[in-house]
Design a protein around this motif. Structure first.
Motif, mmCIF file in Angstrom:
data_model
loop_
_atom_site.group_PDB
_atom_site.id
_atom_site.type_symbol
_atom_site.label_atom_id
_atom_site.label_comp_id
_atom_site.label_asym_id
_atom_site.label_seq_id
_atom_site.Cartn_x
_atom_site.Cartn_y
_atom_site.Cartn_z
ATOM 1 N N VAL A 140 0.845 -1.152 0.080
ATOM 2 C CA VAL A 140 -0.094 0.083 0.053
ATOM 3 C C VAL A 140 0.891 1.302 0.045
ATOM 4 O O VAL A 140 0.520 2.130 -0.713
ATOM 5 C CB VAL A 140 -0.962 0.136 1.257
ATOM 6 C CG1 VAL A 140 -1.461 1.354 1.460
ATOM 7 C CG2 VAL A 140 -1.949 -1.165 1.107
ATOM 8 N N THR A 141 2.046 1.358 0.514
ATOM 9 C CA THR A 141 2.951 2.312 0.698
ATOM 10 C C THR A 141 3.516 2.776 -0.639
ATOM 11 O O THR A 141 4.221 3.879 -0.630
ATOM 12 C CB THR A 141 3.847 2.123 1.779
ATOM 13 O OG1 THR A 141 4.686 0.769 1.537
ATOM 14 C CG2 THR A 141 3.480 2.176 3.263
ATOM 15 N N ALA A 142 3.335 1.897 -1.622
ATOM 16 C CA ALA A 142 3.905 2.297 -2.657
ATOM 17 C C ALA A 142 3.035 3.147 -3.520
ATOM 18 O O ALA A 142 3.281 3.840 -4.688
ATOM 19 C CB ALA A 142 4.357 0.882 -3.810
ATOM 20 N N LEU A 143 1.867 3.389 -3.295
ATOM 21 C CA LEU A 143 1.024 4.228 -3.972
ATOM 22 C C LEU A 143 1.070 5.694 -3.940
ATOM 23 O O LEU A 143 1.639 6.139 -2.732
ATOM 24 C CB LEU A 143 -0.727 4.054 -3.618
ATOM 25 C CG LEU A 143 -1.246 2.519 -3.758
ATOM 26 C CD1 LEU A 143 -2.692 2.540 -2.886
ATOM 27 C CD2 LEU A 143 -1.267 2.113 -5.133
ATOM 28 N N VAL A 144 1.103 6.568 -4.989
ATOM 29 C CA VAL A 144 1.375 7.808 -4.749
ATOM 30 C C VAL A 144 0.103 8.582 -5.434
ATOM 31 O O VAL A 144 -0.749 7.883 -6.331
ATOM 32 C CB VAL A 144 2.578 8.320 -5.700
ATOM 33 C CG1 VAL A 144 3.896 8.009 -5.055
ATOM 34 C CG2 VAL A 144 2.326 7.935 -7.124
ATOM 35 N N ALA A 145 -0.341 9.831 -4.954
ATOM 36 C CA ALA A 145 -1.458 10.376 -5.627
ATOM 37 C C ALA A 145 -1.273 11.247 -6.580
ATOM 38 O O ALA A 145 -0.181 11.887 -6.573
ATOM 39 C CB ALA A 145 -2.141 11.308 -4.569
ATOM 40 N N ARG A 146 -1.906 11.175 -7.685
ATOM 41 C CA ARG A 146 -1.616 11.876 -8.959
ATOM 42 C C ARG A 146 -2.292 13.303 -9.059
ATOM 43 O O ARG A 146 -3.400 13.351 -8.610
ATOM 44 C CB ARG A 146 -1.890 11.021 -9.987
ATOM 45 C CG ARG A 146 -1.141 9.741 -10.347
ATOM 46 C CD ARG A 146 -1.562 8.863 -11.391
ATOM 47 N NE ARG A 146 -1.673 9.630 -12.786
ATOM 48 C CZ ARG A 146 -2.197 9.467 -13.643
ATOM 49 N NH1 ARG A 146 -3.359 8.750 -13.612
ATOM 50 N NH2 ARG A 146 -2.102 9.911 -14.941
ATOM 51 N N THR A 147 -1.555 14.405 -9.675
ATOM 52 C CA THR A 147 -2.257 15.391 -9.815
ATOM 53 C C THR A 147 -3.577 15.265 -10.581
ATOM 54 O O THR A 147 -3.527 14.694 -11.495
ATOM 55 C CB THR A 147 -1.354 16.616 -10.388
ATOM 56 O OG1 THR A 147 -0.233 16.752 -9.477
ATOM 57 C CG2 THR A 147 -2.071 17.776 -10.777
ATOM 58 N N GLY A 148 -4.371 15.905 -10.161
ATOM 59 C CA GLY A 148 -5.899 15.887 -11.060
ATOM 60 C C GLY A 148 -6.723 14.499 -10.572
ATOM 61 O O GLY A 148 -7.720 14.278 -11.128
ATOM 62 N N GLY A 149 -6.080 13.772 -9.604
ATOM 63 C CA GLY A 149 -6.894 12.566 -9.025
ATOM 64 C C GLY A 149 -6.279 11.416 -9.474
ATOM 65 O O GLY A 149 -5.521 11.352 -10.450
ATOM 66 N N GLY A 150 -6.664 10.147 -8.939
ATOM 67 C CA GLY A 150 -6.391 9.045 -9.072
ATOM 68 C C GLY A 150 -4.914 8.684 -8.357
ATOM 69 O O GLY A 150 -4.215 9.419 -7.795
ATOM 70 N N TYR A 151 -4.163 7.358 -8.820
ATOM 71 C CA TYR A 151 -3.126 6.817 -8.025
ATOM 72 C C TYR A 151 -2.339 6.244 -9.032
ATOM 73 O O TYR A 151 -2.628 5.992 -10.121
ATOM 74 C CB TYR A 151 -3.616 5.966 -6.869
ATOM 75 C CG TYR A 151 -4.397 6.383 -6.264
ATOM 76 C CD1 TYR A 151 -3.970 7.073 -5.138
ATOM 77 C CD2 TYR A 151 -5.720 6.417 -6.200
ATOM 78 C CE1 TYR A 151 -4.700 7.708 -3.907
ATOM 79 C CE2 TYR A 151 -6.692 6.976 -5.239
ATOM 80 C CZ TYR A 151 -6.313 7.646 -4.137
ATOM 81 O OH TYR A 151 -6.836 8.346 -3.152
ATOM 82 N N GLY A 152 -0.946 6.281 -8.758
ATOM 83 C CA GLY A 152 0.106 5.806 -9.602
ATOM 84 C C GLY A 152 1.357 5.317 -8.754
ATOM 85 O O GLY A 152 1.185 5.014 -7.581
ATOM 86 N N LEU A 153 2.230 4.475 -9.443
ATOM 87 C CA LEU A 153 3.336 3.746 -8.717
ATOM 88 C C LEU A 153 4.542 4.479 -9.515
ATOM 89 O O LEU A 153 4.607 4.542 -10.475
ATOM 90 C CB LEU A 153 3.411 2.525 -9.093
ATOM 91 C CG LEU A 153 1.881 1.498 -8.716
ATOM 92 C CD1 LEU A 153 2.193 0.067 -9.104
ATOM 93 C CD2 LEU A 153 2.057 1.523 -6.887
ATOM 94 N N GLU A 154 5.503 4.822 -8.473
ATOM 95 C CA GLU A 154 6.831 5.383 -9.191
ATOM 96 C C GLU A 154 7.539 3.965 -9.514
ATOM 97 O O GLU A 154 8.062 3.221 -8.668
ATOM 98 C CB GLU A 154 7.370 6.120 -7.945
ATOM 99 C CG GLU A 154 6.976 7.375 -8.096
ATOM 100 C CD GLU A 154 7.812 8.303 -7.202
ATOM 101 O OE1 GLU A 154 8.560 7.690 -6.453
ATOM 102 O OE2 GLU A 154 7.579 9.670 -7.152
ATOM 103 N N VAL A 155 7.783 3.747 -10.894
ATOM 104 C CA VAL A 155 8.446 2.871 -11.105
ATOM 105 C C VAL A 155 9.939 3.101 -11.579
ATOM 106 O O VAL A 155 10.416 3.953 -12.305
ATOM 107 C CB VAL A 155 8.058 1.967 -12.580
ATOM 108 C CG1 VAL A 155 8.863 0.918 -13.139
ATOM 109 C CG2 VAL A 155 6.509 1.643 -12.316
ATOM 110 N N THR A 156 10.907 2.202 -11.039
ATOM 111 C CA THR A 156 12.241 2.731 -11.152
ATOM 112 C C THR A 156 12.958 1.712 -11.900
ATOM 113 O O THR A 156 12.828 0.405 -11.920
ATOM 114 C CB THR A 156 13.030 2.432 -9.657
ATOM 115 O OG1 THR A 156 14.439 2.729 -10.068
ATOM 116 C CG2 THR A 156 12.961 1.149 -8.962
ATOM 117 N N GLU A 157 13.593 2.341 -13.240
ATOM 118 C CA GLU A 157 14.321 1.443 -14.256
ATOM 119 C C GLU A 157 15.491 2.209 -14.691
ATOM 120 O O GLU A 157 15.310 3.208 -15.092
ATOM 121 C CB GLU A 157 13.138 1.395 -15.227
ATOM 122 C CG GLU A 157 11.889 0.564 -15.171
ATOM 123 C CD GLU A 157 10.993 0.628 -16.382
ATOM 124 O OE1 GLU A 157 10.275 -0.525 -16.332
ATOM 125 O OE2 GLU A 157 10.841 1.459 -17.044
#
Length: 365
Positions: free
Chosen positions: A312-329
């Motif tokens: 759950v702690t991987a979730l980030v809130a996106r500007t304008g609504g909704g959620y995302g994940l910060e993927v590292t590559e």
């Protein structure tokens, strides 16, 4: 470029104690997050301090209920022989087939297995389920006894040999009270009698040898108490042990609504109806030396098969609504938009076209 334009863009990560509270998911998990800037790659950011993989598999939602670990409900044993108690086991002793429960006038009262109580003297010519039990027990103890529910001459011969081995008077018949049929190996509970007590009174209580658990659920969660389903029991040590539901029953107890006085009729007292769940535990060794203890019982309320999930702690809130994940590559990060599904035990189901198993997502260090 202005000072404002040079500021790095930030996203709101779900964390405890920051920002506004929001309720997410089908489990009703309450989370608190901070709302920040927009999406996009962060290019030259340093490697994140911590990551977690995107996992694809089954995700189970659970509901925890209070429970108790014990040896089951005690059964009272009352003597059926006239005489004096001359020997008793100790509380906590286990007694198996063919062993002595207690002694009357120095004669051993023997535990045998069966569901039908010993309600009469047994002798040659008798028939019935109690005779069948006797024949089965004699065979299990190594004596040559017939099959079936008839007390034959073979039964008499086996009883003679058994009585001789037990130090009893050899009669070929079994006196009521010298045998007690019990469900299986038992554990002695409370001693009701003592040496010198009259034998035709309460002697002791006993339970099954194996420990089991009971849990209480509200009536609204009755669907969770399905016979045969698996549950997880969390012991006081934090260790988790598997259990299996063997039965459930509706129980009622008095519950006050706080408006009455002293429980008098019409005072506001009500009946509280709950579900009492019985749970068997196969791995008794995993329980260690625990005899009676309070445990947490985790019931499975829902299972999602083959879904992507992340902490759950991987979730980030996106500007304008909704959620995302910060993927590292490759030493950089980018935000992948996701839709949320079920929450369970610190994990959340995520859906998105860019997800694949094993992707690394940033999490708080």
């Amino acid at each position: 470029m202005s000072e404002e334009q040079r500021k790095p863009r930030r996203r709101g990560r779900i964390a405890a104690g920051v920002g506004a509270a929001v309720v997410l998911g089908t489990i009703g998990a309450t989370m608190v997050f901070s709302v920040g800037g927009g999406d996009g790659a962060t290019g030259g950011r340093n490697t994140p301090p911590a990551t977690a993989p995107v996992t694809k598999g089954d995700l189970a939602a659970t509901k925890t209920a209070p429970g108790s670990l014990a040896h089951g409900s005690p059964t009272s044993l009352r003597g059926a022989l006239q005489g004096t108690v001359t020997w008793l086991p100790k509380s906590g002793d286990t007694i198996t087939r063919g062993e002595t429960l207690y002694k009357v006038d120095n004669r051993p009262v023997t535990a045998l297995y069966g569901d039908t109580p010993m309600y009469r003297d047994l002798k040659q010519g008798d028939e019935g389920p109690d005779v069948k039990q006797l024949n089965e027990n004699l065979r299990a103890l190594g004596y040559t006894s017939p099959y079936g529910d008839a007390y034959t001459w073979e039964t008499t011969a086996a009883v003679n040999a058994w009585q001789k081995g037990r130090g009893l008077k050899v009669t070929g018949s079994v006196e009521k009270g010298l045998v007690v049929f019990v469900p299986g190996t038992i554990r002695v509970g409370e001693l009701k009698a003592q040496k010198g007590s009259p034998a035709a009174e309460a002697i002791l209580t006993y339970t099954g040898k194996e420990r089991s658990a009971t849990a209480v659920l509200p009536l609204s969660d009755q669907k969770l108490a399905r016979k045969g389903d698996s549950v997880d029991l969390v012991l006081p040590s934090g260790t988790s042990v598997k259990g299996r539901i063997t039965g459930a029953e509706t129980v009622s107890s008095d519950a006050s609504d706080g408006q009455g006085g002293g429980g008098t009729p019409g005072s506001g007292d009500k009946k509280k109806t709950e579900i009492k769940v019985s749970i068997a535990i196969k791995d008794q060794k995993a329980l260690g030396n625990l005899q009676n203890a309070t445990v947490d019982v985790n019931f499975t309320s829902e299972v999602r098969k083959g879904v992507f999930h992340v902490p759950v702690t991987a979730l980030v809130a996106r500007t304008g609504g909704g959620y995302g994940l910060e993927v590292t590559e490759g030493g950089t990060t980018r935000t992948v938009p996701v839709e949320l599904g079920m929450f369970s035990n610190g994990q959340v189901e995520v859906r998105g076209t860019e997800l694949r198993p094993g992707m690394k997502v940033t999490v708080p260090a």
